[in-house]
Write an enzyme that holds these catalytic residues in place. Structure first.
Site, PDB file in Angstrom:
ATOM      1  N   ASP A 175      39.538  43.154  46.723  1.00 50.12           N
ATOM      2  CA  ASP A 175      39.264  43.471  48.135  1.00 50.12           C
ATOM      3  C   ASP A 175      37.900  44.112  48.348  1.00 50.12           C
ATOM      4  O   ASP A 175      37.715  44.906  49.269  1.00 50.12           O
ATOM      5  CB  ASP A 175      40.352  44.403  48.716  1.00 50.12           C
ATOM      6  CG  ASP A 175      41.749  43.918  48.390  1.00 50.12           C
ATOM      7  OD1 ASP A 175      41.995  42.723  48.590  1.00 50.12           O
ATOM      8  OD2 ASP A 175      42.581  44.723  47.932  1.00 50.12           O
ATOM      9  N   LYS A 208      34.242  40.203  48.647  1.00 53.35           N
ATOM     10  CA  LYS A 208      33.597  39.054  47.988  1.00 53.35           C
ATOM     11  C   LYS A 208      33.433  37.875  48.945  1.00 53.35           C
ATOM     12  O   LYS A 208      32.441  37.161  48.896  1.00 53.35           O
ATOM     13  CB  LYS A 208      34.428  38.601  46.772  1.00 53.35           C
ATOM     14  CG  LYS A 208      34.487  39.620  45.653  1.00 53.35           C
ATOM     15  CD  LYS A 208      35.356  39.137  44.508  1.00 53.35           C
ATOM     16  CE  LYS A 208      36.830  39.070  44.834  1.00 53.35           C
ATOM     17  NZ  LYS A 208      37.465  40.363  45.123  1.00 53.35           N
ATOM     18  N   GLY A 256      42.808  36.998  48.819  1.00 49.54           N
ATOM     19  CA  GLY A 256      42.690  36.763  50.257  1.00 49.54           C
ATOM     20  C   GLY A 256      41.270  37.077  50.642  1.00 49.54           C
ATOM     21  O   GLY A 256      40.831  38.208  50.543  1.00 49.54           O
ATOM     22  N   HIS A 257      40.517  36.051  51.007  1.00 51.51           N
ATOM     23  CA  HIS A 257      39.124  36.281  51.371  1.00 51.51           C
ATOM     24  C   HIS A 257      38.943  36.106  52.875  1.00 51.51           C
ATOM     25  O   HIS A 257      39.350  35.101  53.440  1.00 51.51           O
ATOM     26  CB  HIS A 257      38.215  35.309  50.613  1.00 51.51           C
ATOM     27  CG  HIS A 257      38.131  35.629  49.144  1.00 51.51           C
ATOM     28  ND1 HIS A 257      37.518  34.826  48.236  1.00 51.51           N
ATOM     29  CD2 HIS A 257      38.594  36.679  48.455  1.00 51.51           C
ATOM     30  CE1 HIS A 257      37.607  35.370  47.041  1.00 51.51           C
ATOM     31  NE2 HIS A 257      38.259  36.499  47.147  1.00 51.51           N
ATOM     32  N   GLN A 283      40.291  38.642  43.049  1.00 58.83           N
ATOM     33  CA  GLN A 283      40.684  39.993  42.617  1.00 58.83           C
ATOM     34  C   GLN A 283      39.466  40.815  42.166  1.00 58.83           C
ATOM     35  O   GLN A 283      38.361  40.505  42.550  1.00 58.83           O
ATOM     36  CB  GLN A 283      41.724  39.932  41.485  1.00 58.83           C
ATOM     37  CG  GLN A 283      43.086  39.383  41.897  1.00 58.83           C
ATOM     38  CD  GLN A 283      43.140  37.868  41.898  1.00 58.83           C
ATOM     39  OE1 GLN A 283      42.660  37.236  40.980  1.00 58.83           O
ATOM     40  NE2 GLN A 283      43.721  37.299  42.920  1.00 58.83           N
TER      41      GLN A 283
HETATM   42  P1  IMP Z   1      49.838  39.671  41.236  1.00 53.02           P
HETATM   43  O1  IMP Z   1      48.473  39.123  41.035  1.00 53.02           O
HETATM   44  O2  IMP Z   1      50.473  39.199  42.508  1.00 53.02           O
HETATM   45  O3  IMP Z   1      50.716  39.458  40.030  1.00 53.02           O
HETATM   46  O4  IMP Z   1      49.734  41.268  41.414  1.00 53.02           O
HETATM   47  C1  IMP Z   1      49.347  42.106  40.343  1.00 53.02           C
HETATM   48  C2  IMP Z   1      48.511  43.281  40.847  1.00 53.02           C
HETATM   49  O5  IMP Z   1      47.251  42.789  41.286  1.00 53.02           O
HETATM   50  C3  IMP Z   1      49.120  44.023  42.035  1.00 53.02           C
HETATM   51  O6  IMP Z   1      48.766  45.394  41.942  1.00 53.02           O
HETATM   52  C4  IMP Z   1      48.430  43.392  43.225  1.00 53.02           C
HETATM   53  O7  IMP Z   1      48.384  44.259  44.346  1.00 53.02           O
HETATM   54  C5  IMP Z   1      47.043  43.168  42.650  1.00 53.02           C
HETATM   55  N1  IMP Z   1      46.313  42.070  43.284  1.00 53.02           N
HETATM   56  C6  IMP Z   1      46.451  40.746  43.054  1.00 53.02           C
HETATM   57  N2  IMP Z   1      45.582  40.043  43.783  1.00 53.02           N
HETATM   58  C7  IMP Z   1      44.838  40.928  44.461  1.00 53.02           C
HETATM   59  C8  IMP Z   1      43.737  40.798  45.361  1.00 53.02           C
HETATM   60  O8  IMP Z   1      43.226  39.717  45.667  1.00 53.02           O
HETATM   61  N3  IMP Z   1      43.245  41.976  45.876  1.00 53.02           N
HETATM   62  C9  IMP Z   1      43.750  43.180  45.519  1.00 53.02           C
HETATM   63  N4  IMP Z   1      44.760  43.343  44.678  1.00 53.02           N
HETATM   64  C10 IMP Z   1      45.320  42.229  44.153  1.00 53.02           C
END
Ligand code: IMP
Length: 436
Positions: free
Chosen positions: A15, A18, A42-43, A229
């Protein structure tokens, strides 16, 4: 090194903003490719008065003549992707085989992956990871397991897909019942029909994206690799186990997009002027107080994917120095500087102590017990969202950016002061011609 290519990576817990930088860089790129994660990302991109939130389609889709790729390293959710494509088309954005390609080797997120993500999190109780419930972890588990994986290429073979879905769904049914006392029934027929149909619709987009990217690179075109991420969520180098399940740093680009390591080009590290995190896990500079609340409010720090409030804290230079070193970052983009306007003073974490001893090395797996060493800088009260040149920022804002650059050990090329494309101050970038 191929100097034309550019890699954009997040240097914190995701977040970082990017999307906005990828969007700006994409305007001058021939191709944009993602290489990690999936619809957990999520962009958000703002163009004029229009706001676009994309999860799977790369941000370059908003620019004419740019080919956008879903890399082989991704966990690709075809249901979400199709919805996104149709949504974009409905808003007049062109999405066709000429500007959107999906790697045949990407992994398919199946409905049982999302179900397992939720069941697993529920079963963990207090120890849950706080995932986005998009099925990312279970999908990558099946990738490593191989025999239970479904790849994008499988969507093109209706008979083979029917057989695979029946076999894998059977395994999942038994497993979920045994592990989670699951009482429901996986709808094998419904899923088969839906995925065969989706396969037909996506077929024109499915191809060997690695070959496209390698060819473009060899021809001297500009490829932009779009990270998802943030590096502190990297499966190998993040705050394990509170991480996502793919290689999100620049180290993940070659494997996840199918290009040579030397092709990643200039690496731009995206960082917020402060720190946020969604989900569970250690966060040394977290502000569980009114300053954290003020930052959350000013920065609208709620997840693009899940809507969850983000945890907020001071800028942690220890984190960003580590992640910038890991990805070989050439320059920083400092995002959301405007959010800090109005705070009397600002703190930057410049060191960690454990049992009173200053730590020499950064260890992402041992952040829970560190004590932060802070430097305090004066804040600024001016609204900076309308500033058009870096030189016109308040002196304290410039001093803050300079200090961030010094402690991280990287030059700052871009400063962002609002969501709009126009609110981007470019003053020291090495990416030639990129901002026209
Ligand atoms: P997962 O990727 O859904 O398995 O989540 C694993 C961890 O990564 C959790 O703490 C999510 O909140 C975090 N996470 C996954 N994708 C994002 C992102 O795009 N932005 C922020 N946190 C993320």
């Amino acid at each position: 090194m191929n100097s034309n290519n550019v890699t954009v990576v997040g240097l914190q817990w995701g977040d970082e903003g990017k999307g906005k930088i990828v969007d700006a860089l994409a305007a001058n790129s021939d191709m944009v490719s993602r290489y990690c994660g999936g619809a957990n990302a999520g962009h958000t991109v703002k163009v004029g008065d229009e706001k676009y939130a994309v999860h799977l389609v790369p941000c370059g889709i908003l620019h004419e003549g740019v080919m956008n790729c879903v890399g082989n390293g991704m966990a690709f959710d075809p249901v979400t992707a199709l919805g996104e494509v149709e949504h974009l088309q409905g808003r007049g954005v062109h999405v066709g085989p000429d500007n959107f390609s999906i790697s045949e080797a990407a992994q398919v997120v199946m409905p049982w992956h999302k179900l397992q993500d939720t069941l697993n999190e529920e079963s963990l109780g207090k120890a849950k990871i706080g995932t986005t419930a998009r099925g990312i972890g279970p999908c990558y588990c099946d990738k490593a397991n191989r025999s239970t994986a479904i790849r994008v290429a499988d969507l093109l073979d209706a008979d083979g897909l029917t057989e695979k879905i029946a076999r894998v769904a059977g395994i999942k049914q038994v497993t979920f019942e045994a592990l989670y006392n699951y009482k429901g029934e996986i709808d094998v027929e419904g899923i088969t029909a839906e995925f065969i149909e989706i396969g037909k619709k996506l077929a024109p987009h499915i191809r060997n994206t690695g070959a496209l990217l390698r060819r473009a690179t060899a021809e001297g075109k500009r490829v932009l690799f779009e990270g998802g991420q943030g590096t502190m969520l990297d499966i190998d180098h993040g705050t394990y186990p509170f991480v996502t399940s793919s290689s999100v740093s620049a180290c993940g680009v070659p494997a996840g997009a199918g290009v040579a390591p030397k092709s990643i080009g200039t690496v731009v590290g995206i960082m917020k002027a402060y720190t946020t995190r969604v989900g569970a896990g250690p966060f040394p500079t977290e502000l569980d107080n009114e300053i954290g609340d003020a930052i959350r409010k000013a920065g609208n720090e709620f997840g693009t994917t899940t809507g969850r409030p983000r945890r907020c804290g001071w800028f942690d230079a220890m984190v960003v120095k580590y992640t910038a070193d890991l990805s070989g970052v050439d320059e920083l983009a400092v995002m959301l500087l405007d959010v800090l306007s109005g705070l009397d003073e600002l703190k930057i974490c410049v060191g960690y102590k454990v049992d009173g001893v200053l730590q020499e090395d950064f260890d992402p797996a041992n952040l829970a017990d560190v004590e932060c060493v802070y430097e305090t800088l004066p804040g600024w009260s001016e609204d900076i969202t309308g500033v058009t040149s870096y030189d016109d920022l308040p002196a304290n804002a410039k001093a803050y950016v300079t200090r961030v650059s010094e402690v991280v050990g990287r030059k700052v090329g871009i400063v962002s002061i609002g969501p709009d494309r126009k609110q981007t101050l470019v003053y020291n970038t090495g990416i030639e011609g990129i901002f026209g």
